[in-house]
Motif scaffolding. Structure first.
Motif, PDB file in Angstrom:
ATOM      1  N   PRO A 255       0.834  -1.210   0.000  1.00  0.00           N
ATOM      2  CA  PRO A 255       0.000   0.000   0.000  1.00  0.00           C
ATOM      3  C   PRO A 255       0.869   1.261   0.000  1.00  0.00           C
ATOM      4  O   PRO A 255       1.901   1.315   0.658  1.00  0.00           O
ATOM      5  N   ALA A 256       0.438   2.250  -0.789  1.00  0.00           N
ATOM      6  CA  ALA A 256       1.178   3.512  -0.862  1.00  0.00           C
ATOM      7  C   ALA A 256       0.746   4.425   0.286  1.00  0.00           C
ATOM      8  O   ALA A 256      -0.366   4.312   0.802  1.00  0.00           O
ATOM      9  N   PRO A 257       1.637   5.343   0.719  1.00  0.00           N
ATOM     10  CA  PRO A 257       1.246   6.283   1.777  1.00  0.00           C
ATOM     11  C   PRO A 257       0.115   7.200   1.310  1.00  0.00           C
ATOM     12  O   PRO A 257       0.049   7.577   0.140  1.00  0.00           O
ATOM     13  N   LEU A 258      -0.769   7.537   2.247  1.00  0.00           N
ATOM     14  CA  LEU A 258      -1.963   8.312   1.889  1.00  0.00           C
ATOM     15  C   LEU A 258      -1.841   9.782   2.269  1.00  0.00           C
ATOM     16  O   LEU A 258      -2.847  10.468   2.422  1.00  0.00           O
ATOM     17  N   GLY A 259      -0.616  10.248   2.412  1.00  0.00           N
ATOM     18  CA  GLY A 259      -0.423  11.665   2.736  1.00  0.00           C
ATOM     19  C   GLY A 259      -1.109  12.564   1.726  1.00  0.00           C
ATOM     20  O   GLY A 259      -1.018  12.346   0.525  1.00  0.00           O
ATOM     21  N   GLY A 260      -1.815  13.577   2.220  1.00  0.00           N
ATOM     22  CA  GLY A 260      -2.503  14.509   1.321  1.00  0.00           C
ATOM     23  C   GLY A 260      -3.914  14.104   0.972  1.00  0.00           C
ATOM     24  O   GLY A 260      -4.655  14.885   0.375  1.00  0.00           O
ATOM     25  N   VAL A 261      -4.318  12.894   1.327  1.00  0.00           N
ATOM     26  CA  VAL A 261      -5.695  12.453   1.068  1.00  0.00           C
ATOM     27  C   VAL A 261      -6.521  12.741   2.322  1.00  0.00           C
ATOM     28  O   VAL A 261      -6.185  12.260   3.399  1.00  0.00           O
ATOM     29  N   PRO A 262      -7.589  13.531   2.196  1.00  0.00           N
ATOM     30  CA  PRO A 262      -8.382  13.882   3.379  1.00  0.00           C
ATOM     31  C   PRO A 262      -8.955  12.653   4.081  1.00  0.00           C
ATOM     32  O   PRO A 262      -9.251  11.637   3.446  1.00  0.00           O
ATOM     33  N   ARG A 263      -9.135  12.789   5.378  1.00  0.00           N
ATOM     34  CA  ARG A 263      -9.620  11.672   6.178  1.00  0.00           C
ATOM     35  C   ARG A 263     -10.998  11.186   5.720  1.00  0.00           C
ATOM     36  O   ARG A 263     -11.263   9.981   5.699  1.00  0.00           O
TER      37      ARG A 263
END
Length: 328
Positions: A255-263
Motif C-alpha cells: 500500500p502507498a502512503p496516503l499523505g494529502g488524502v483527506p480523512r
C-alpha cells in the motif's frame, strides 16, 4: 434424555434455522432474478460443511463444535451454522486461512454467475465445499462441478463434507490461478478468494461466451469471455471481502502512503475500493483527484478488460480517459 432424542432435537433445530436463513435471504432479494437458488439453499445442509468454526471473542477466537458433549454448545453451533454471516473455519497462528462466506453474498454471487442447465463450472477456492454442493445441487450432475484449492487439508476436508451431504463434485488440490486445464472447457468460473488481477489461464480454459465472476480489490467483477485472450465486464454493486488467493504468480503491491488524502476520503468505502483496485498503478493523490472529479463513483461504473497480455481497469469506458494497468 437419550442420545437419539438429542439427535432428533438437533435435526429439528437444523430444519428450523435453515428455513429461517432461507427466509432471510429471500427478504434480501438476493435471488429474485433466479429463484431456483431458493430451493437449492433450502435443500443443502450448511451445518455438514462447518463441523466446527471460530467466533471472535475478546482476546481471540472461540471454537464452536458440533460434537461438543454439552447439548447447549451443540445448539449454539447449529444456530451459528445458519446465521447469515461468514464463518472462520481455519486459523493458523491467529491468521484466517479459510472461511465459509456469508450465505446471502453466496446467493447473490451464484445468481450473478448466471448458471444454466448443463454448464461446466470451475470454483476457485474450495473452502468448506458448501458452495460446490450448492452448484452440484443446482446442476443436478456432480461431474459438471470442479473445485480447486492449494491446501491439501482444505481439499480433503471439503471432499469429506461433500460426501457427508451426498455430493461428489471433482475436488482438485492445486494453484487456483492456473485453473484446472484437464477439466476444461468451462462455461462458468467463480472465485471465492481475492486476487489482484484475472489470471490469463482462466480465459484459455473457457468456452467463448463463458462468464467469470471473481473478487478484485474489494469488489466483484463479472467478465464475459470472448475468446482465449479477450474478456471484459463491470463490477457488481456490492462490496466483497475475501481471503486472498494463496499461490498465484506474484505478490500484491505494498500500500502507498496516503499523505494529502483527506480523512473523509480515506474512510469512505468507495474510495477504499478504488484505492485497492488501482494499487501499484496510480498514486493515491491521483486516485483522490479522479474520485472527487467524478463524484464518488459507484462500483458499477468500473470495469476490467483483458486483451492478450494486457489487463486494465477503467472508469465508465475501457478506452479511457480513466484507465490503469492491473498487475500481470
Amino acid at each position: 434424555m437419550s442420545s437419539h432424542a438429542l439427535d432428533k432435537d438437533l435435526d429439528d433445530l437444523a430444519a428450523t434455522v435453515r428455513a429461517a436463513l432461507v427466509r432471510e435471504i429471500d427478504a434480501s432479494g438476493a435471488w429474485a432474478a433466479d429463484p431456483v437458488w431458493r430451493e437449492v439453499f433450502a435443500a443443502v445442509p450448511r451445518h455438514l460443511f462447518v463441523p466446527y468454526y471460530y467466533v471472535g471473542v475478546v482476546g481471540g477466537y472461540e471454537r464452536r463444535w458440533g460434537e461438543s458433549p454439552d447439548p447447549r454448545a451443540r445448539e449454539r453451533w447449529m444456530a451459528g451454522a445458519y446465521a447469515d454471516m461468514p464463518l472462520a473455519t481455519r486459523l493458523r497462528d491467529g491468521e484466517l486461512l479459510s472461511s465459509s462466506s456469508q450465505p446471502s453474498l453466496m446467493a447473490m454471487m451464484l445468481v450473478a454467475l448466471g448458471v444454466e442447465d448443463g454448464n461446466r463450472v470451475l470454483e476457485i477456492g474450495a473452502g468448506t465445499g458448501y458452495n460446490a454442493a450448492l452448484l452440484a445441487h443446482r446442476l443436478g450432475d456432480d461431474d459438471l462441478v470442479t473445485t480447486v484449492d492449494l491446501e491439501p487439508e482444505i481439499t480433503e476436508a471439503a471432499r469429506q463434507h461433500l460426501a457427508a451431504a451426498g455430493y461428489h463434485p471433482v475436488v482438485v488440490t492445486g494453484d487456483g490461478a492456473r485453473g484446472v486445464p484437464e477439466r476444461a472447457p468451462f462455461d462458468r468460473i467463480i472465485a471465492t478468494c481475492a486476487l489482484p488481477s484475472v489470471p490469463h489461464a482462466w480465459l484459455a480454459q473457457c468456452r467463448p461466451g463463458a462468464r467469470i465472476l471473481t473478487p478484485l480489490g474489494t469488489g466483484l467483477v463479472a467478465l464475459t469471455v470472448r475468446n482465449a485472450g479477450q474478456a471484459e465486464g463491470r463490477f457488481l454493486h456490492t462490496p466483497a471481502y475475501f481471503v486472498p488467493l494463496r499461490g498465484g504468480t506474484g505478490l500484491e503491491p505494498e500500500p502507498a502512503p496516503l499523505g494529502g488524502v483527506p480523512r473523509r476520503a480515506r474512510e469512505h468505502e468507495l474510495f477504499r475500493f478504488l484505492l485497492a483496485l488501482s494499487l501499484g498503478s496510480l498514486d493515491p493523490q491521483e486516485v483522490y483527484g479522479m474520485w472527487e472529479r467524478e463524484g464518488h463513483p459507484e462500483r458499477e461504473r468500473y470495469g476490467v478488460t483483458v486483451s492478450g497480455e494486457r489487463e486494465w481497469a477503467w472508469l465508465d469506458d475501457p478506452e479511457g480517459p480513466y484507465v490503469w494497468a492491473l498487475p500481470g
